[in-house]
Each structure stands twice: as C-alpha cells, then as structure tokens.
Scaffold this active site. Structure first.
Site, PDB file in Angstrom:
ATOM      1  N   ASP A 208      41.884  44.830  32.189  1.00 35.32           N
ATOM      2  CA  ASP A 208      42.447  43.107  32.106  1.00 35.32           C
ATOM      3  C   ASP A 208      41.344  42.335  32.582  1.00 35.32           C
ATOM      4  O   ASP A 208      40.163  42.713  32.527  1.00 35.32           O
ATOM      5  CB  ASP A 208      43.785  43.119  32.894  1.00 35.32           C
ATOM      6  CG  ASP A 208      43.581  43.210  34.477  1.00 35.32           C
ATOM      7  OD1 ASP A 208      42.195  43.375  34.964  1.00 35.32           O
ATOM      8  OD2 ASP A 208      44.722  43.006  35.069  1.00 35.32           O
ATOM      9  N   HIS A 209      41.688  41.129  32.864  1.00 40.55           N
ATOM     10  CA  HIS A 209      40.781  40.126  33.164  1.00 40.55           C
ATOM     11  C   HIS A 209      40.012  40.417  34.691  1.00 40.55           C
ATOM     12  O   HIS A 209      38.757  40.343  34.762  1.00 40.55           O
ATOM     13  CB  HIS A 209      41.223  38.851  33.226  1.00 40.55           C
ATOM     14  CG  HIS A 209      42.547  38.870  34.059  1.00 40.55           C
ATOM     15  ND1 HIS A 209      43.775  39.147  33.645  1.00 40.55           N
ATOM     16  CD2 HIS A 209      43.176  38.237  35.314  1.00 40.55           C
ATOM     17  CE1 HIS A 209      44.712  39.069  34.564  1.00 40.55           C
ATOM     18  NE2 HIS A 209      44.268  38.529  35.835  1.00 40.55           N
TER      19      HIS A 209
ATOM     20  N   HIS B 253      44.492  74.765  41.315  1.00 42.83           N
ATOM     21  CA  HIS B 253      44.692  73.526  41.001  1.00 42.83           C
ATOM     22  C   HIS B 253      45.454  73.683  39.592  1.00 42.83           C
ATOM     23  O   HIS B 253      45.990  72.429  39.376  1.00 42.83           O
ATOM     24  CB  HIS B 253      43.454  72.870  41.049  1.00 42.83           C
ATOM     25  CG  HIS B 253      42.588  72.715  42.401  1.00 42.83           C
ATOM     26  ND1 HIS B 253      43.263  72.356  43.271  1.00 42.83           N
ATOM     27  CD2 HIS B 253      41.851  73.547  42.716  1.00 42.83           C
ATOM     28  CE1 HIS B 253      42.302  72.777  44.490  1.00 42.83           C
ATOM     29  NE2 HIS B 253      41.624  73.466  44.123  1.00 42.83           N
TER      30      HIS B 253
ATOM     31  N   THR C  55      43.019  45.782  41.254  1.00 45.88           N
ATOM     32  CA  THR C  55      42.864  46.598  42.440  1.00 45.88           C
ATOM     33  C   THR C  55      42.689  48.052  41.826  1.00 45.88           C
ATOM     34  O   THR C  55      42.416  49.167  42.496  1.00 45.88           O
ATOM     35  CB  THR C  55      43.998  46.704  43.216  1.00 45.88           C
ATOM     36  OG1 THR C  55      45.109  46.824  41.993  1.00 45.88           O
ATOM     37  CG2 THR C  55      44.211  45.154  43.722  1.00 45.88           C
TER      38      THR C  55
ATOM     39  N   CYS D  20      41.522  47.281  36.388  1.00 48.78           N
ATOM     40  CA  CYS D  20      42.144  46.039  36.587  1.00 48.78           C
ATOM     41  C   CYS D  20      41.631  45.407  38.032  1.00 48.78           C
ATOM     42  O   CYS D  20      40.466  46.135  38.539  1.00 48.78           O
ATOM     43  CB  CYS D  20      43.704  46.011  36.727  1.00 48.78           C
ATOM     44  SG  CYS D  20      44.383  47.325  37.588  1.00 48.78           S
TER      45      CYS D  20
HETATM   46  C1  RB5 Z   1      45.640  40.361  37.897  1.00 51.54           C
HETATM   47  O1  RB5 Z   1      45.841  39.316  38.733  1.00 51.54           O
HETATM   48  C2  RB5 Z   1      46.122  41.813  38.913  1.00 51.54           C
HETATM   49  O2  RB5 Z   1      47.358  41.788  39.325  1.00 51.54           O
HETATM   50  C3  RB5 Z   1      45.629  43.261  38.161  1.00 51.54           C
HETATM   51  O3  RB5 Z   1      44.210  43.172  37.717  1.00 51.54           O
HETATM   52  C4  RB5 Z   1      45.796  44.307  38.985  1.00 51.54           C
HETATM   53  O4  RB5 Z   1      45.138  44.425  40.170  1.00 51.54           O
HETATM   54  C5  RB5 Z   1      47.060  44.914  38.936  1.00 51.54           C
HETATM   55  O5  RB5 Z   1      47.383  46.165  39.737  1.00 51.54           O
END
Ligand code: RB5
Length: 144
Positions: A10-11, A135, A69, A67
C-alpha cells in the site's frame, strides 16, 4: 530457488517496495508488481488479496507484502489457504520464518524498519531453506 516473485504494497510500503523491486531485478528475479504504483492512499487488503490469492493458487512460490506496519497485510494474507505470511523485523525472524514456518510471503512494515535492515531480511528470507521434520508436522496443523 524459483526466481519469480509477486510483490505488492500500500502507500505505507510503496517506497520500500520500489527499493525491493529494483534490488530483486538486479539479482535476476522476475518480479510481478501488483501495485500500488504511487503514494496515494489505498486500502491494503486489496493488495494483500491480490498477492495471497496468487500464492494460494500456486501461481508463484513466493510473495512479498509491505504496508506501514506489516500487520494489516499479515492478517489479510493469512486468511488464504496454504499462505504462510510472516511479518519479519530482523535477520533472526526472517531466518526462523523460513526454517520453522516455511514462510511463502514475506511481510514488512515500511514505516517500522530502515532500508538496510529490510534488505538484510530479504536476503535471509530468500536464501534460507525450510527445515522440514517436526516443523512440517506443525505447519500441517494450520488448516481448520
Ligand atoms: C495505512 O495508513 C496503514 O494502516 C497500513 O499501511 C498498515 O500499517 C496497516 O496495517
């Protein structure tokens, strides 16, 4: 090792995805980038579903999701059968994700770690083999 990989972000992960894509191509990988393609805000589950759906269908052995996090991507991707998406923070977690969990999607938090640590994680995750044995028995217990 299969030299084909599906990558998406994502961004919040766009900048790191771009760096990864360049690094992978330099290392001879065929990279399929499912987006996003700029820093405009998007909904990360769309991208997680795109990558995890393809891994689940056996289109490619390995994928990468980034993403902000890494948490949202992990939750969304792990809903797909046969997907083992692992959020890694360092060399040790990347090594264990492959050796013990047979990770097939590497997940990273683009807002959590710096580029050099991320490259080290990528290198370790790509080069570490699954240990199998006990495993294998354990990961076989994931399906409901
Ligand atoms: C986007 O703002 C953020 O929520 C996303 O990149 C991610 O961290 C979601 O878990």
């Amino acid at each position: 090792m299969e030299k084909r990989i599906i990558i998406g972000s994502d961004h919040g992960g766009f900048s790191l995805k771009t760096a990864f894509k360049n690094r992978l191509i330099e290392n001879g990988f065929q990279v399929e980038d499912v987006g996003c393609f700029d820093e405009k805000s998007i909904h990360y589950p769309t991208i997680a579903k795109e990558v995890a759906g393809r891994i689940s269908a056996g289109e490619s052995e390995k994928g990468i999701l980034i993403c902000g996090t890494g948490i949202g991507m992990s939750i969304a991707a792990n809903r797909f059968r046969n997907v083992r998406a692992t959020l890694c923070h360092d060399h040790f977690t990347a090594k264990m994700a492959r050796e013990h969990n047979n990770s097939n999607i590497l997940v990273l938090g683009g807002r959590v770690i710096g580029e050099e640590i991320a490259f080290e994680i990528l290198e370790t995750w790509l080069s570490t083999e699954f240990a199998g044995g006990r495993h294998l028995e354990r990961i076989s217990m994931f399906d409901l």
